[in-house]
Enzyme design. Structure first.
Site, mmCIF file in Angstrom:
data_model
loop_
_atom_site.group_PDB
_atom_site.id
_atom_site.type_symbol
_atom_site.label_atom_id
_atom_site.label_comp_id
_atom_site.label_asym_id
_atom_site.label_seq_id
_atom_site.Cartn_x
_atom_site.Cartn_y
_atom_site.Cartn_z
ATOM 1 N N ASP A 152 0.792 -1.228 0.000
ATOM 2 C CA ASP A 152 0.000 0.000 0.000
ATOM 3 C C ASP A 152 0.827 1.282 0.000
ATOM 4 O OD1 ASP A 152 -1.675 -2.093 0.651
ATOM 5 O OD2 ASP A 152 -2.646 -1.075 2.317
ATOM 6 N N GLN A 204 4.043 0.665 2.357
ATOM 7 C CA GLN A 204 4.236 -0.539 3.163
ATOM 8 C C GLN A 204 5.437 -1.311 2.633
ATOM 9 O OE1 GLN A 204 1.611 -1.798 5.953
ATOM 10 N NE2 GLN A 204 2.406 0.290 5.851
ATOM 11 N N SER A 245 -0.813 0.730 7.284
ATOM 12 C CA SER A 245 -1.105 1.844 6.379
ATOM 13 C C SER A 245 -1.713 3.049 7.072
ATOM 14 C CB SER A 245 -2.034 1.373 5.256
ATOM 15 O OG SER A 245 -1.360 0.480 4.406
#
Length: 438
Positions: free
Chosen positions: A16, A32, A76
């Site tokens: 992400d 991420q 996230s």
């Protein structure tokens, strides 16, 4: 390490996008990152910067686990600027039971999630030991949220207030979006939640923003599986109504997909230096790329300008991408180098374009892509993608790299993006004109 056009994993794993923001003259994109292998693991925040959304430079890891509440992952989140400083918001994960053979995984769903933040003075230095603050502890009241699956804070400031959207679930049976409100960006109060019949079982990466007179909702929904292409989780968007006073979110009955290639996931938006709403997202890659140095897995799509028109959400090529490409030539048989490359064409019924084995054609007015010849050895993912409606004669704007092809149809009315492998070198087409630029 530097990337052009598409931000790619700097070795090992990324997924992400996080904390996407234009701050102090640069675009910052966190992501991420598992820095030890090309598989999902204990999450860190990688960090890259750009001056134009095209040329990216990877920097050192920005956030990593240091606290009891985030010891198993800095998940996230988002970013905003306040008083000249960069506020980073993230989901903090703590495993309740760890896999004895792989400490980077939890057993089942035995983990809990809280929300935390870190303030950076300049966007380049991050105090992971003394600068973190847990702002929303684990929520244990199921009528409000789920202790495990409540994550991905998207925070924005509007009219003197701060708002936070969180993805969640009710008993892992029905997805929901939570809203919190704050006066200072640090102390938060629960405001409202939204449930919807099309939310699937868990909502991830919710985003709410305004385009002119239209509110837009965007999120990634888990276990909807409508496309039947091997994935169960997809990213959607829709015009919406968001009441800033009550945080009530009203949505239409059905959504559109953010991208009809279905590899795209976890989109995040923010405004660029000109005030345009721009989206980036993770392209899911089922196979690690081994060549070119360190094995790597995961990359981001092109930055896309989001616009709303007559109830439809468009994703258009960003002007900075337009500026990057020049030197077009008209040719029917073209040689692909390492890329990135841009091809433009007009497609009509019965015509097709072959890009190194990746086929784009029109069938009964639907634009369809077929990656079966450049996806060998990959199981469980769809090979054929299609627009959701018959469009007839279409303009195509196509961006090609060795592991990703993005097809913008009718100036972003729809986009089909497909991860590819083993792409060939030639381009041929049964279309009137092909334009290729690098």
């Amino acid at each position: 390490m530097k990337n052009t056009l598409h931000l790619k994993a700097p070795g090992n794993w990324i997924n992400d996008p996080n904390g996407f923001i234009y701050y102090h003259g640069k675009y910052h994109l966190f992501y991420q990152h598992f820095p030890y292998a090309s598989v999902w693991g204990t999450m860190h925040w990688g960090h890259a910067v750009s001056e134009d959304l095209v040329h990216w430079e990877h920097l050192d890891i920005a956030l990593f686990p240091t606290k009891e509440y985030d010891r198993n992952g800095v998940f996230s989140g988002s970013a905003l600027e306040k008083d000249g400083r960069l506020y980073l918001y993230y989901s903090a994960v703590r495993y309740l039971e760890t896999d004895k053979e792989d400490i980077h995984k939890a057993v089942g769903d035995y983990y809990e999630t809280s929300q935390a933040m870190l303030i950076s003075e300049d966007g380049f230095h991050f105090d992971n030991w003394g600068g973190k603050k847990q702002i929303i502890p684990v929520i244990r009241e199921e009528d409000i949220a789920n202790a495990t699956h409540t994550r991905d804070p998207k925070v924005w400031q509007e009219d003197g207030n701060y708002y936070m959207a969180l993805g969640s679930t009710f008993e892992k049976k029905a997805g929901r979006v939570l809203f919190y409100r704050s006066r200072d960006g640090e102390n938060w109060e629960y405001a409202a939640q939204c449930r919807h019949a099309q939310f699937g079982r868990i909502v991830e990466c919710p985003d709410v923003f305004r385009l002119g007179e239209t509110d837009v909702f965007m999120a990634s929904l888990m276990y909807i599986g409508e496309a039947g292409n091997g994935y169960e989780h997809f990213s959607v968007c829709a015009p919406a109504e968001f009441d800033r006073q009550t945080c009530a979110l009203t949505l239409p009955e059905r959504f559109q997909y953010v991208d009809y290639g279905m590899d795209l996931y976890a989109p995040q938006t923010n405004v660029d230096r000109e005030g345009r709403r721009v989206m980036v997202a993770w392209m899911r890659m089922p196979r690690t790329v081994e060549e070119g140095g360190k094995p790597w897995n995961g990359m981001m799509c092109l930055p896309r300008v989001v616009e709303a028109k007559e109830g439809h959400i468009f994703f258009r090529v960003h002007p900075e991408v337009d500026r990057y490409f020049s030197g077009e030539q008209d040719n029917r048989e073209l040689l692909l180098g390492e890329g990135p490359w841009r091809l433009q064409a007009v497609l009509e019924e019965g015509e097709e374009l072959d890009i190194g084995g990746y086929r784009i054609h029109m069938e009964q007015g639907y634009v369809k892509t077929d990656r079966s010849r450049v996806f060998a050895g990959v199981e469980g993912a769809a090979l054929i993608s299609s627009t959701p409606e018959s469009l007839g004669r279409c303009s195509l704007d196509i961006f090609v790299e060795p592991n990703l092809i993005e097809v913008f149809i009718n100036d972003g009315e729809y986009v089909i993006s497909n991860v590819v492998y083993d792409l060939g070198k030639t381009v041929a087409g049964k279309v009137g004109h092909i334009y290729l630029g690098n």
